[in-house]
Design an enzyme around this catalytic site. Structure first.
Site, PDB file in Angstrom:
ATOM      1  N   HIS A  56       0.835  -1.211   0.000  1.00 44.87           N
ATOM      2  CA  HIS A  56       0.000   0.000   0.000  1.00 44.87           C
ATOM      3  C   HIS A  56       0.873   1.266   0.000  1.00 44.87           C
ATOM      4  CE1 HIS A  56      -3.117  -2.550   2.359  1.00 44.87           C
ATOM      5  NE2 HIS A  56      -3.635  -2.351   1.156  1.00 44.87           N
ATOM      6  N   LYS A  81     -18.207  -5.071   6.956  1.00 42.47           N
ATOM      7  CA  LYS A  81     -16.937  -5.804   6.823  1.00 42.47           C
ATOM      8  C   LYS A  81     -16.200  -5.738   8.161  1.00 42.47           C
ATOM      9  CE  LYS A  81     -12.895  -5.987   3.791  1.00 42.47           C
ATOM     10  NZ  LYS A  81     -12.159  -5.274   2.747  1.00 42.47           N
ATOM     11  N   ARG A  90      -2.305  -6.091  -8.414  1.00 43.57           N
ATOM     12  CA  ARG A  90      -1.375  -7.189  -8.164  1.00 43.57           C
ATOM     13  C   ARG A  90      -1.545  -8.330  -9.158  1.00 43.57           C
ATOM     14  NH1 ARG A  90      -3.352  -7.332  -2.103  1.00 43.57           N
ATOM     15  NH2 ARG A  90      -5.129  -6.698  -3.327  1.00 43.57           N
ATOM     16  N   SER A 146      -3.244  -7.451   3.000  1.00 44.32           N
ATOM     17  CA  SER A 146      -3.529  -7.297   4.436  1.00 44.32           C
ATOM     18  C   SER A 146      -3.930  -8.650   5.020  1.00 44.32           C
ATOM     19  CB  SER A 146      -4.658  -6.293   4.648  1.00 44.32           C
ATOM     20  OG  SER A 146      -4.258  -5.022   4.211  1.00 44.32           O
TER      21      SER A 146
END
Ligand code: ADP
Length: 164
Positions: free
Chosen positions: A17, A41, A90, A128
């Site tokens: 990040h 979430k 990614r 993460s």
């Protein structure tokens, strides 16, 4: 002045990040890092903790502002009069999700474009979730997270382990 938004959950922020945010800060005059507050979430870190960890990791960059946000990203972009949303890519899976989201955001707010920056090869595997998985089992996350917040993350998971 050209401004952009780097949105995400940052639960917790990783070196991947930070790389994207810093590269955005070289292209744009001003970067807003928007930390998603999403009641549906479940996150390990509270929004205040996530904002604080980003601030600790980016304290040298004075054209970067970090804050929590809830609601639609397209509305947040309108409020900030932003020119772009910057996202990191990614993999092909990232691309599929991000591509769809970028089209929706463009429809909701035609003034904002989404720009993609490719991940650095060394951060390609980094997420993460992966950091949380390794840290939960007491693995070494030194290479994955900014040094300024390593201890904070480790102590959070030490506490979690002791509670279980
Ligand atoms: P994660 O996918 O790690 O849970 P977020 O939802 O907080 O992270 O992601 C915010 C943004 O950061 C997304 O655009 C995501 O593609 C990007 N990102 C996350 N990890 C990396 C990485 N290792 N390299 C490049 N971009 C990344």
């Amino acid at each position: 002045m050209k401004t952009c938004i780097c949105p995400g959950s940052f639960d917790p922020v990783t070196r991947g990040h930070i790389d994207i945010i810093k590269r955005a800060a070289l292209i744009f005059d001003k970067v807003y890092v928007a930390v998603l507050i999403n009641s549906s979430k479940k996150t390990v870190f509270t929004v205040d903790e996530r904002v604080e960890m980003l601030k600790k990791s980016l304290y040298l960059n004075d054209n970067i502002t970090i804050e929590g946000f809830s609601g639609l990203l397209s509305d947040y972009a309108k409020m900030k009069e932003s020119d772009a949303i910057v996202k990191g890519l990614r993999s092909v899976t990232d691309f599929e999700n991000e591509f769809q989201m970028s089209l929706i955001n463009k429809k909701l707010n035609p003034n904002v474009d989404t720009i993609f920056l490719n991940t650095k090869a060394e951060y390609m595997y980094l997420s993460s979730n992966m950091v949380k998985e390794v840290a939960f089992y007491g693995g070494d996350i030194t290479d994955f997270v900014p040094p300024e917040i390593l201890e904070q993350i480790n102590s959070k998971f030490e506490k979690t382990r002791n509670e279980n």
